[in-house]
Design a protein around this motif. Structure first.
Motif, PDB file in Angstrom:
ATOM      1  N   CYS A 102       0.849  -1.188   0.000  1.00 43.07           N
ATOM      2  CA  CYS A 102       0.000   0.000   0.000  1.00 43.07           C
ATOM      3  C   CYS A 102       0.887   1.241   0.000  1.00 43.07           C
ATOM      4  N   CYS A 105      -0.157   3.691   3.365  1.00 44.24           N
ATOM      5  CA  CYS A 105       0.208   3.383   4.754  1.00 44.24           C
ATOM      6  C   CYS A 105       1.422   2.463   4.850  1.00 44.24           C
ATOM      7  N   LYS A 107       1.571  -0.706   4.345  1.00 42.86           N
ATOM      8  CA  LYS A 107       1.254  -2.075   4.736  1.00 42.86           C
ATOM      9  C   LYS A 107       1.626  -3.025   3.596  1.00 42.86           C
ATOM     10  N   LYS A 109       1.043  -6.834   2.203  1.00 42.58           N
ATOM     11  CA  LYS A 109       0.237  -8.040   2.331  1.00 42.58           C
ATOM     12  C   LYS A 109       0.847  -9.116   1.438  1.00 42.58           C
ATOM     13  N   CYS A 141      -4.522   0.016  -0.190  1.00 36.82           N
ATOM     14  CA  CYS A 141      -5.273  -1.013   0.531  1.00 36.82           C
ATOM     15  C   CYS A 141      -6.700  -0.533   0.798  1.00 36.82           C
TER      16      CYS A 141
END
Ligand SMILES: [Zn+2]
Ligand SMILES: [Zn+2]
Length: 157
Positions: A102, A105, A107, A109, A141
């Motif tokens: 993402c 942010c 993140k 995955k 995301c």
């Protein structure tokens, strides 16, 4: 096909290397390699330091960097440099997967795409032997997408 080694075999590789290079089996090196092998997923140097602190091993960052470098040289760890993020590490014996990153942010995955894996298994490259690969997909995301949608409403009362 790419085969995965188990943790015991990775640990053995590390210890044999120390012996061959006449390097000492220090409690710090031992603590780092054992901690690393028990981590599932990605970690940064800071996170690894925190985990070791939590375990009661106060190891200097320099020692952590040196040991992590050694683990990479030995093919036990891999470093991912995702755009705009701190370097993240992961064990080399995890199943092949792709990363969704993402850009809002940071993140990351992990996803397994069997069609993509099957495709890569059929790929042959000229004058090149593939060890592993990692597909990075950059985007936004769901939770960041939701926040983006909400924002204009909050700004206008
Ligand atoms: Zn996000
Ligand atoms: Zn990963």
């Amino acid at each position: 096909m790419i085969k995965a080694e188990n943790n015991a075999s990775l640990l053995k590789r590390f210890n044999s290397y120390l012996d061959e290079q006449h390097m000492r089996h220090t409690p710090e090196r031992d603590a780092i390699v054992r901690r690393v092998l028990n981590i599932t997923g990605h970690f940064t140097i800071e996170q690894l330091k925190q985990m070791l602190d939590d375990d009661g091993f106060y190891v200097s960052k320099a020692t952590i960097y040196n040991t992590v470098d050694l683990l990479m040289t030995l093919g036990i760890l891999r470093r991912h440099c995702f755009e705009g993020l701190q370097a993240q590490y992961e064990k080399s014996n995890v199943p092949i997967h792709s990363h969704l990153i993402c850009t809002k942010c940071g993140k990351v995955k992990e996803v397994r795409d069997n069609n993509f894996i099957a495709f890569m298994n059929t790929r042959k490259f000229t004058a090149f032997t593939q060890d592993y690969y990692s597909l990075c997909v950059y985007g936004v995301c769901n939770s960041c997408a939701r926040k983006q949608k909400k924002k204009p409403k909050q700004l206008t009362p």
